[in-house]
Design an enzyme around this catalytic site. Structure first.
Site, PDB file in Angstrom:
ATOM      1  N   LEU A 183     -11.080  22.427   3.677  1.00 31.08           N
ATOM      2  CA  LEU A 183     -11.110  21.018   4.554  1.00 31.08           C
ATOM      3  C   LEU A 183     -12.460  21.053   4.858  1.00 31.08           C
ATOM      4  CD1 LEU A 183      -9.059  18.806   5.214  1.00 31.08           C
ATOM      5  CD2 LEU A 183      -9.084  20.113   7.386  1.00 31.08           C
ATOM      6  N   GLU A 192     -12.097  29.610   4.284  1.00 30.29           N
ATOM      7  CA  GLU A 192     -11.714  29.040   5.605  1.00 30.29           C
ATOM      8  C   GLU A 192     -10.665  29.898   6.106  1.00 30.29           C
ATOM      9  OE1 GLU A 192     -10.505  25.117   5.688  1.00 30.29           O
ATOM     10  OE2 GLU A 192      -9.384  25.363   3.986  1.00 30.29           O
ATOM     11  N   LYS A 223      -6.063  16.804   3.333  1.00 28.76           N
ATOM     12  CA  LYS A 223      -5.288  17.463   4.468  1.00 28.76           C
ATOM     13  C   LYS A 223      -3.773  17.108   4.279  1.00 28.76           C
ATOM     14  CE  LYS A 223      -5.849  18.055   9.565  1.00 28.76           C
ATOM     15  NZ  LYS A 223      -5.899  19.421   9.691  1.00 28.76           N
ATOM     16  N   TYR A 270      -1.961  14.293   6.764  1.00 22.20           N
ATOM     17  CA  TYR A 270      -1.693  14.338   8.377  1.00 22.20           C
ATOM     18  C   TYR A 270      -3.170  14.397   9.084  1.00 22.20           C
ATOM     19  CZ  TYR A 270      -2.416  19.311   8.766  1.00 22.20           C
ATOM     20  OH  TYR A 270      -2.922  20.470   8.826  1.00 22.20           O
TER      21      TYR A 270
HETATM   22  C1  LIG Z   1      -7.161  24.764   6.631  1.00 23.41           C
HETATM   23  C2  LIG Z   1      -8.035  24.140   7.786  1.00 23.41           C
HETATM   24  N1  LIG Z   1      -9.416  24.187   7.754  1.00 23.41           N
HETATM   25  C3  LIG Z   1     -10.197  23.569   8.725  1.00 23.41           C
HETATM   26  C4  LIG Z   1      -9.513  23.029   9.812  1.00 23.41           C
HETATM   27  C5  LIG Z   1     -10.697  22.374  10.995  1.00 23.41           C
HETATM   28  O1  LIG Z   1     -10.693  21.097  10.825  1.00 23.41           O
HETATM   29  P1  LIG Z   1     -10.853  20.041  12.092  1.00 23.41           P
HETATM   30  O2  LIG Z   1     -12.378  20.693  12.519  1.00 23.41           O
HETATM   31  O3  LIG Z   1     -11.220  18.592  11.293  1.00 23.41           O
HETATM   32  O4  LIG Z   1      -9.746  20.201  13.091  1.00 23.41           O
HETATM   33  C6  LIG Z   1      -8.217  22.752   9.721  1.00 23.41           C
HETATM   34  C7  LIG Z   1      -7.540  22.034  10.994  1.00 23.41           C
HETATM   35  O5  LIG Z   1      -6.437  21.869  11.097  1.00 23.41           O
HETATM   36  C8  LIG Z   1      -7.434  23.194   9.106  1.00 23.41           C
HETATM   37  O6  LIG Z   1      -6.107  23.225   8.920  1.00 23.41           O
END
Ligand SMILES: Cc1ncc(COP(=O)(O)O)c(C=O)c1O
Length: 285
Positions: free
Chosen positions: A202, A178, A146, A32
């Site tokens: 991620l 994270e 993701k 997603y």
């Molecule tokens: C586990 C995780 N890490 C980091 C992020 C941040 O990613 P982004 O800046 O692409 O939204 C998300 C965003 O949904 C996330 O679910």
């Protein structure tokens, strides 16, 4: 009337139905993205769609649309829903098939769903900063994907909520990874430090944008691992993410971060990020 996308067609939400044997429903077998919309325009749309295609490839799924085709469909959806400020959510699952762990045959079509939501910017939290807890990162070892499988993230976020906090900062052994829905950076002696983009996190689009802003504006930064000890010794800490933007952290496990209020580097990055949104989307609302 609210519209959604189901398998490439824009429908009224009430007409969109998913089969109970969809592998997304049964296994979380899919990927997603969440894309921010400001001023009726998707922010970093192509970066998100590129990551979606990559996530799909990493789990052996080939998306039936090109990046450009998906981009165009999503733009139509945003327009039809008259969305100004909010998010676009989209997901692909490995389709509908009798329950079984192994993949169905490759001619089973993937299920594609997208919808929009009106979401304000988290203005007051960004101004005051948020409280967090630390929490052992118990997720699998492909956090770069993701994936729809988010149980580890959900358990972490719920724990933060029950502690009256905004986010749970994950750690494996002694290394900070994270958050449940965001990436984490610390600032030490004016330098931004964040976990390298590997299988443990991620690679957030916001994270990448912020590192680019550091690069363009002479703010020192380094992608390297840091420990819980470094976290507690940091001058500043902030989260980055599509829905949280650049979010200052003012407390970890009940202890104040730095002076207990958003720090100067974090505030500068918030300003630069805001300007980047205006540059790309023509406005913030
Ligand atoms: C586990 C995780 N890490 C980091 C992020 C941040 O990613 P982004 O800046 O692409 O939204 C998300 C965003 O949904 C996330 O679910």
């Amino acid at each position: 009337m609210e519209y959604v996308i189901l398998d490439g067609e824009i429908l009224n939400r009430k007409e969109a139905k998913i089969d109970i044997e969809d592998r997304g429903y049964q296994f979380g077998d899919g990927v997603y993205e969440v894309i921010r919309v400001y001023n009726g325009t998707m922010f970093t749309r192509n970066e998100h769609l590129h990551r979606l295609i990559e996530s799909a490839e990493k789990i052996g799924m080939k998306l039936p649309y090109t990046l450009e085709e998906m981009g165009q469909q999503l733009e139509e959806l945003v327009e039809q829903n008259k969305l100004r400020l909010g998010t676009v959510y989209l997901q692909f699952t490995r389709g509908v098939s009798p329950r079984g762990h192994a993949f169905p045959s490759s001619n089973v079509p993937l299920t594609y769903v997208a919808y929009t939501r009106t979401v304000p910017r988290p203005a007051s939290d960004m101004e005051t900063g948020v409280k967090t807890i630390t929490n052992e990162d118990i997720r699998w070892l492909r956090c770069d994907i993701k994936s729809l499988n988010l149980l580890g993230n959900l358990l972490a976020k719920q724990k933060a909520k029950e502690a009256g906090c905004f986010e749970a900062i994950g750690y494996r052994d002694d290394i900070v990874t994270e958050g449940s829905l965001s990436n984490i950076s610390i600032v030490k002696n004016g330098k931004v430090i964040t976990h390298p983009a590997n299988h443990f996190i991620l690679n957030g689009i916001t994270r990448q944008q912020v590192l680019q802003l550091c690069h363009n504006n002479g703010i020192p930064f380094e992608e390297k691992t840091f420990t819980l000890h470094d976290l507690f010794q940091a001058d500043e800490i902030f989260l980055t993410g599509t829905t949280v933007e650049v979010m200052p952290i003012v407390e970890v496990d009940g202890k104040a971060v730095g002076a207990g209020k958003p720090g100067s580097t974090t505030k500068r990055l918030q300003q630069l990020f805001k300007q980047e949104i205006i540059n790309q989307c023509g406005g913030l609302e």
